[in-house]
Design an enzyme around this catalytic site. Structure first.
Site, short mmCIF file in Angstrom:
data_model
loop_
_atom_site.label_atom_id
_atom_site.label_comp_id
_atom_site.label_asym_id
_atom_site.label_seq_id
_atom_site.Cartn_x
_atom_site.Cartn_y
_atom_site.Cartn_z
CE LYS A 13 2.11 6.96 -10.08
NZ LYS A 13 3.18 6.20 -10.50
NE ARG A 88 7.72 9.98 -12.05
CZ ARG A 88 6.75 9.84 -12.74
NH1 ARG A 88 5.77 10.66 -12.76
NH2 ARG A 88 6.75 8.99 -13.81
NE ARG A 127 1.34 1.42 -20.21
CZ ARG A 127 1.45 2.22 -19.03
NH1 ARG A 127 0.65 2.38 -18.07
NH2 ARG A 127 2.51 2.84 -18.94
NE ARG A 160 3.46 5.43 -22.09
CZ ARG A 160 3.08 5.73 -20.82
NH1 ARG A 160 1.85 5.83 -20.60
NH2 ARG A 160 3.83 6.21 -19.82
NE ARG A 171 8.43 4.92 -17.14
CZ ARG A 171 7.15 4.13 -17.64
NH1 ARG A 171 7.14 3.43 -18.69
NH2 ARG A 171 6.13 4.57 -17.12
#
Ligand code: AMP
Length: 217
Positions: A13, A88, A127, A160, A171
């Site tokens: 996104k 959300r 990531r 992260r 999540r």
């Protein structure tokens, strides 16, 4: 033009929203980025949001909507916005409709980016981010030349906290629970279309642009 880009964490996104916003000259409004900026500046809002972000949970609706209301009040937002990571929850989607109506804007169209769960986990847990300037790498898709160091400035690459496997799973569960109803919300009012988020980024961008133009025709 007001656009909502929906999709689970890791769907791409952020990347796609930036490309869309640039191509259509719209403001890119990412609530995740805004929270991270507040957190890094150690504002009261950022410190409060960090408690939720670190656990992979949603920041309360009131806090998010207040932050978006403030951003929408800035002059550049009047020309149109791509919302990324917001809304959300259905309460946020309703609040966004009300905010935009108050400001005399059209109600937003939503585009859902669709990606399978296993692919999302692979993308997110791999990531890595450069500590000094936030350059992004991936251990499989875009590894740095020297493991653990940024190709551009040599600074340390880190994961992260919300990209750790346990938090990613959380999540994705939170997304399925809280955000799937948002997709249903836009579907029920005829303001939704879907685009596959798997494949080459430039192909996805083209499909998205075609969907946006189709939705606003
Ligand atoms: P993101 O970069 O969009 O994945 O956002 C990172 C984190 O910020 C999320 O895991 C949430 O804790 C928080 N966040 C961002 N946007 C929202 C939102 N619209 N509602 C609630 N929490 C949010």
């Amino acid at each position: 033009m007001m656009l909502v880009l929906l999709g689970p964490p890791g769907a791409g996104k952020g990347t796609q929203a930036k490309i869309l916003a640039q191509g259509l000259q719209l403001v890119h409004l990412s609530t995740g980025d805004l929270f991270r900026e507040h957190r890094d500046r150690r504002t009261p809002l950022g410190l409060d949001a960090e408690r939720y972000m670190a656990r992979g949970e949603l920041v309360p609706d009131e806090t998010v909507v207040g932050m978006v209301r403030q951003r929408l009040g800035e002059p550049d937002a009047a020309g149109g916005v791509v919302f990324d990571g917001f809304p959300r929850t259905v309460a946020q989607a309703e609040a966004l409709d009300a905010l935009l109506a108050d400001l005399g804007h059209e109600l937003p169209c939503a585009i859902a980016l669709e990606v399978a769960r296993a692919e999302l986990i692979r993308r997110l847990t791999g990531r890595r981010v450069c500590r000094s300037r936030g350059h992004i790498y991936h251990i499989d898709f875009k590894p740095p030349v020297i493991e653990g160091a940024c190709d551009i400035d040599g600074s340390e690459l880190y994961q992260r906290t919300d990209d750790a496997l346990e938090t990613v799973a959380r999540r994705l569960d939170v997304y399925a629970q809280a955000t799937q109803p948002v997709i249903d919300y836009y579907g029920a009012c005829g303001r939704l279309c879907s685009v596959s988020g798997e494949g080459e980024p430039q192909d996805i961008s083209q499909c998205l642009r075609a969907a946006v133009i189709g939705a606003n025709a």
